[in-house]
Design an enzyme around this catalytic site. Structure first.
Site, PDB file in Angstrom:
ATOM      1  N   SER A 217      -7.440  -5.416  -5.178  1.00  0.00           N
ATOM      2  CA  SER A 217      -8.548  -5.941  -4.364  1.00  0.00           C
ATOM      3  C   SER A 217      -9.867  -5.839  -5.120  1.00  0.00           C
ATOM      4  O   SER A 217      -9.993  -5.084  -6.089  1.00  0.00           O
ATOM      5  CB  SER A 217      -8.646  -5.169  -3.044  1.00  0.00           C
ATOM      6  OG  SER A 217      -9.184  -3.881  -3.277  1.00  0.00           O
TER       7      SER A 217
ATOM      8  N   GLY B 263      -0.138   5.601  -4.252  1.00  0.00           N
ATOM      9  CA  GLY B 263      -0.779   6.875  -4.571  1.00  0.00           C
ATOM     10  C   GLY B 263      -0.175   8.014  -3.765  1.00  0.00           C
ATOM     11  O   GLY B 263       0.123   9.091  -4.298  1.00  0.00           O
ATOM     12  N   ARG B 264       0.024   7.773  -2.460  1.00  0.00           N
ATOM     13  CA  ARG B 264       0.596   8.815  -1.603  1.00  0.00           C
ATOM     14  C   ARG B 264       2.034   9.138  -1.984  1.00  0.00           C
ATOM     15  O   ARG B 264       2.459  10.283  -1.936  1.00  0.00           O
ATOM     16  CB  ARG B 264       0.515   8.386  -0.126  1.00  0.00           C
ATOM     17  CG  ARG B 264      -0.814   8.727   0.509  1.00  0.00           C
ATOM     18  CD  ARG B 264      -1.065   7.933   1.764  1.00  0.00           C
ATOM     19  NE  ARG B 264      -1.452   6.566   1.428  1.00  0.00           N
ATOM     20  CZ  ARG B 264      -1.643   5.613   2.324  1.00  0.00           C
ATOM     21  NH1 ARG B 264      -1.450   5.880   3.600  1.00  0.00           N
ATOM     22  NH2 ARG B 264      -2.019   4.415   1.952  1.00  0.00           N
ATOM     23  N   TRP B 265       2.756   8.108  -2.386  1.00  0.00           N
ATOM     24  CA  TRP B 265       4.147   8.316  -2.828  1.00  0.00           C
ATOM     25  C   TRP B 265       4.161   9.302  -3.996  1.00  0.00           C
ATOM     26  O   TRP B 265       4.975  10.225  -4.030  1.00  0.00           O
ATOM     27  CB  TRP B 265       4.745   6.971  -3.248  1.00  0.00           C
ATOM     28  CG  TRP B 265       6.181   7.022  -3.664  1.00  0.00           C
ATOM     29  CD1 TRP B 265       7.284   6.818  -2.871  1.00  0.00           C
ATOM     30  CD2 TRP B 265       6.692   7.286  -4.988  1.00  0.00           C
ATOM     31  NE1 TRP B 265       8.436   6.950  -3.610  1.00  0.00           N
ATOM     32  CE2 TRP B 265       8.097   7.238  -4.912  1.00  0.00           C
ATOM     33  CE3 TRP B 265       6.100   7.565  -6.217  1.00  0.00           C
ATOM     34  CZ2 TRP B 265       8.926   7.438  -6.020  1.00  0.00           C
ATOM     35  CZ3 TRP B 265       6.918   7.778  -7.327  1.00  0.00           C
ATOM     36  CH2 TRP B 265       8.314   7.718  -7.219  1.00  0.00           C
TER      37      TRP B 265
ATOM     38  N   ASN C 242     -10.847  -2.405  -5.238  1.00  0.00           N
ATOM     39  CA  ASN C 242     -10.085  -1.528  -6.143  1.00  0.00           C
ATOM     40  C   ASN C 242     -10.777  -1.338  -7.497  1.00  0.00           C
ATOM     41  O   ASN C 242     -10.437  -0.420  -8.252  1.00  0.00           O
ATOM     42  CB  ASN C 242      -8.655  -2.059  -6.356  1.00  0.00           C
ATOM     43  CG  ASN C 242      -7.761  -1.936  -5.141  1.00  0.00           C
ATOM     44  OD1 ASN C 242      -6.839  -2.725  -4.958  1.00  0.00           O
ATOM     45  ND2 ASN C 242      -8.015  -0.947  -4.287  1.00  0.00           N
TER      46      ASN C 242
ATOM     47  N   ASP D 220       0.831  -1.214   0.000  1.00  0.00           N
ATOM     48  CA  ASP D 220       0.000   0.000   0.000  1.00  0.00           C
ATOM     49  C   ASP D 220       0.865   1.263   0.000  1.00  0.00           C
ATOM     50  O   ASP D 220       1.985   1.254   0.506  1.00  0.00           O
ATOM     51  CB  ASP D 220      -0.922  -0.027   1.239  1.00  0.00           C
ATOM     52  CG  ASP D 220      -2.067   0.963   1.122  1.00  0.00           C
ATOM     53  OD1 ASP D 220      -2.370   1.400  -0.001  1.00  0.00           O
ATOM     54  OD2 ASP D 220      -2.653   1.298   2.170  1.00  0.00           O
TER      55      ASP D 220
ATOM     56  N   SER E  53      -8.030  -4.763   5.087  1.00  0.00           N
ATOM     57  CA  SER E  53      -8.587  -4.449   3.758  1.00  0.00           C
ATOM     58  C   SER E  53      -8.994  -5.699   2.960  1.00  0.00           C
ATOM     59  O   SER E  53      -8.689  -5.804   1.764  1.00  0.00           O
ATOM     60  CB  SER E  53      -7.600  -3.589   2.958  1.00  0.00           C
ATOM     61  OG  SER E  53      -7.320  -2.378   3.627  1.00  0.00           O
TER      62      SER E  53
ATOM     63  N   ARG F  68       2.301  -4.967   6.042  1.00  0.00           N
ATOM     64  CA  ARG F  68       1.532  -3.917   5.366  1.00  0.00           C
ATOM     65  C   ARG F  68       2.351  -2.634   5.371  1.00  0.00           C
ATOM     66  O   ARG F  68       2.798  -2.182   6.425  1.00  0.00           O
ATOM     67  CB  ARG F  68       0.178  -3.660   6.022  1.00  0.00           C
ATOM     68  CG  ARG F  68      -0.593  -2.575   5.246  1.00  0.00           C
ATOM     69  CD  ARG F  68      -2.040  -2.431   5.605  1.00  0.00           C
ATOM     70  NE  ARG F  68      -2.667  -1.491   4.671  1.00  0.00           N
ATOM     71  CZ  ARG F  68      -3.911  -1.547   4.238  1.00  0.00           C
ATOM     72  NH1 ARG F  68      -4.700  -2.500   4.664  1.00  0.00           N
ATOM     73  NH2 ARG F  68      -4.384  -0.658   3.382  1.00  0.00           N
TER      74      ARG F  68
HETATM   75  C1  IPE Z   1      -5.281  -2.700  -0.125  1.00  0.00           C
HETATM   76  O1  IPE Z   1      -4.980  -1.368  -0.282  1.00  0.00           O
HETATM   77  C2  IPE Z   1      -5.332  -3.393  -1.453  1.00  0.00           C
HETATM   78  C3  IPE Z   1      -4.042  -3.591  -2.106  1.00  0.00           C
HETATM   79  C4  IPE Z   1      -2.891  -3.301  -1.614  1.00  0.00           C
HETATM   80  C5  IPE Z   1      -4.122  -4.197  -3.414  1.00  0.00           C
HETATM   81  P1  IPE Z   1      -6.127  -0.259  -0.451  1.00  0.00           P
HETATM   82  O2  IPE Z   1      -5.438   1.039  -0.577  1.00  0.00           O
HETATM   83  O3  IPE Z   1      -7.036  -0.635  -1.538  1.00  0.00           O
HETATM   84  O4  IPE Z   1      -6.906  -0.383   0.919  1.00  0.00           O
HETATM   85  P2  IPE Z   1      -7.643   0.698   1.782  1.00  0.00           P
HETATM   86  O5  IPE Z   1      -8.653   1.357   0.897  1.00  0.00           O
HETATM   87  O6  IPE Z   1      -6.605   1.659   2.263  1.00  0.00           O
HETATM   88  O7  IPE Z   1      -8.249  -0.071   2.901  1.00  0.00           O
HETATM   89  C1  IPE Z   2      -1.496   0.333  -3.362  1.00  0.00           C
HETATM   90  O1  IPE Z   2      -1.327   1.691  -3.392  1.00  0.00           O
HETATM   91  C2  IPE Z   2      -1.704  -0.252  -4.729  1.00  0.00           C
HETATM   92  C3  IPE Z   2      -3.066  -0.757  -4.968  1.00  0.00           C
HETATM   93  C4  IPE Z   2      -4.053  -0.710  -4.143  1.00  0.00           C
HETATM   94  C5  IPE Z   2      -3.314  -1.333  -6.266  1.00  0.00           C
HETATM   95  P1  IPE Z   2      -2.555   2.694  -3.348  1.00  0.00           P
HETATM   96  O2  IPE Z   2      -2.945   3.005  -4.775  1.00  0.00           O
HETATM   97  O3  IPE Z   2      -3.656   2.177  -2.517  1.00  0.00           O
HETATM   98  O4  IPE Z   2      -1.880   3.960  -2.696  1.00  0.00           O
HETATM   99  P2  IPE Z   2      -2.504   4.949  -1.614  1.00  0.00           P
HETATM  100  O5  IPE Z   2      -3.027   4.095  -0.501  1.00  0.00           O
HETATM  101  O6  IPE Z   2      -3.581   5.714  -2.304  1.00  0.00           O
HETATM  102  O7  IPE Z   2      -1.353   5.794  -1.185  1.00  0.00           O
HETATM  103 MG    MG Z   3      -4.087   2.400  -0.543  1.00  0.00          MG
END
Ligand code: IPE
Ligand code: IPE
Ligand code: MG
Length: 239
Positions: free
Chosen positions: A63, A21-23, A66, A18, A194, A186
């Site tokens: 997920s 996106g934040r990175w 997702n 996880d 999740s 995690r």
């Molecule tokens: C969990 O991360 C799913 C994967 C890493 C593929 P998410 O970013 O989807 O989970 P939440 O929304 O923070 O619980």
């Molecule tokens: C995990 O990173 C990758 C997947 C869930 C596919 P995120 O995309 O959830 O990144 P954040 O949580 O928004 O930072």
């Molecule tokens: Mg995430």
């Protein structure tokens, strides 16, 4: 590597990758750039797992929830997955890595699914490590799918309800031969599961780090394993 006790290795490491996106956001970049960088971490973690000699690695890559993300992001993730499968095929076959996938794979785009099944087929002889990708995966969905399979067997009078036990349920899960994870990692500091491997993590040791997935280094991975080796696992028993 020296901090790792080779006699106490986890058999199965599972990772909720996880923070991509934040990175990206912190750098003013689009989310997809974070996923690209995250894919590099995946390659490194797979390589390190194989080098250490851990036989099972499961990565939560996509997920069920997702699917709620934008078409653009979902498409980018599927493209990255396809790229990963193409790029890593040779390294997987050379290193005895067998690829597996768990999840509602029928929901994946046709091209992704086709490549995924081809890659699983081409790596099926790998005996040193199983890399399982959780794709279009949900722990609740996995249990529901298992319950449905069992219900059909009952309906067909192949089994009786009183025969439903732990073993029978495990056999109806997506990958019955997969041992329960010993260690669940995690990244990105969220204290939640999740919808990952709900049945399988009943007694798994959990390691949570605030490091975002693209920044998760080999050193930190080794640190997580070393910490796992210092945990006392009781499985409910008293001394
Ligand atoms: C969990 O991360 C799913 C994967 C890493 C593929 P998410 O970013 O989807 O989970 P939440 O929304 O923070 O619980
Ligand atoms: C995990 O990173 C990758 C997947 C869930 C596919 P995120 O995309 O959830 O990144 P954040 O949580 O928004 O930072
Ligand atoms: Mg995430």
């Amino acid at each position: 590597m020296d901090s790792i006790d080779k006699s106490k290795l986890p058999t199965h490491v599972a990772i909720i990758m996880d923070g991509n996106g934040r990175w990206a956001k912190r750098r003013g970049l689009p989310r997809v750039r974070g996923h690209q960088q995250g894919a590099e971490t995946v390659r490194e973690v797979v390589r390190t797992t194989r080098q250490i000699g851990i036989p099972w690695l499961t990565l939560y890559a996509f997920s069920m929830e997702n699917w709620k993300r934008s078409d653009l992001e979902v498409r980018a993730l599927m493209n990255l997955l396809e790229q990963f499968l193409k790029d890593e095929l040779e390294e997987m076959t050379e290193n005895g890595i067998r690829l597996k996938a768990i999840g509602r794979l029928e929901k994946l785009p046709t091209s992704t699914r086709k490549l995924l099944f081809e890659t699983m087929d081409k790596t099926s002889q790998g005996e040193d490590m199983t890399l399982t990708l959780a794709l279009s995966y949900g722990g609740r969905q996995e249990i529901l799918d298992a319950v449905r399979k069992i219900a059909v067997s009952v309906e067909k009078k192949k089994i009786q309800p009183k025969e439903i036990d732990h073993r029978l349920l495990v056999n109806a899960l997506y990958q019955p031969e997969m041992p329960d994870p010993d260690l669940l990692i995690r990244t990105s500091g969220e204290y939640r599961i999740s919808n990952f491997l709900l049945w399988q993590i009943a007694y798994t040791e959990i390691y949570i780090t605030s490091t975002l997935w693209p920044d998760f280094t080999r050193e930190e991975y080794l640190k997580a394993i070393a910490e796992f080796q210092n945990r006392e696992r009781r499985f409910g028993a008293a001394d």
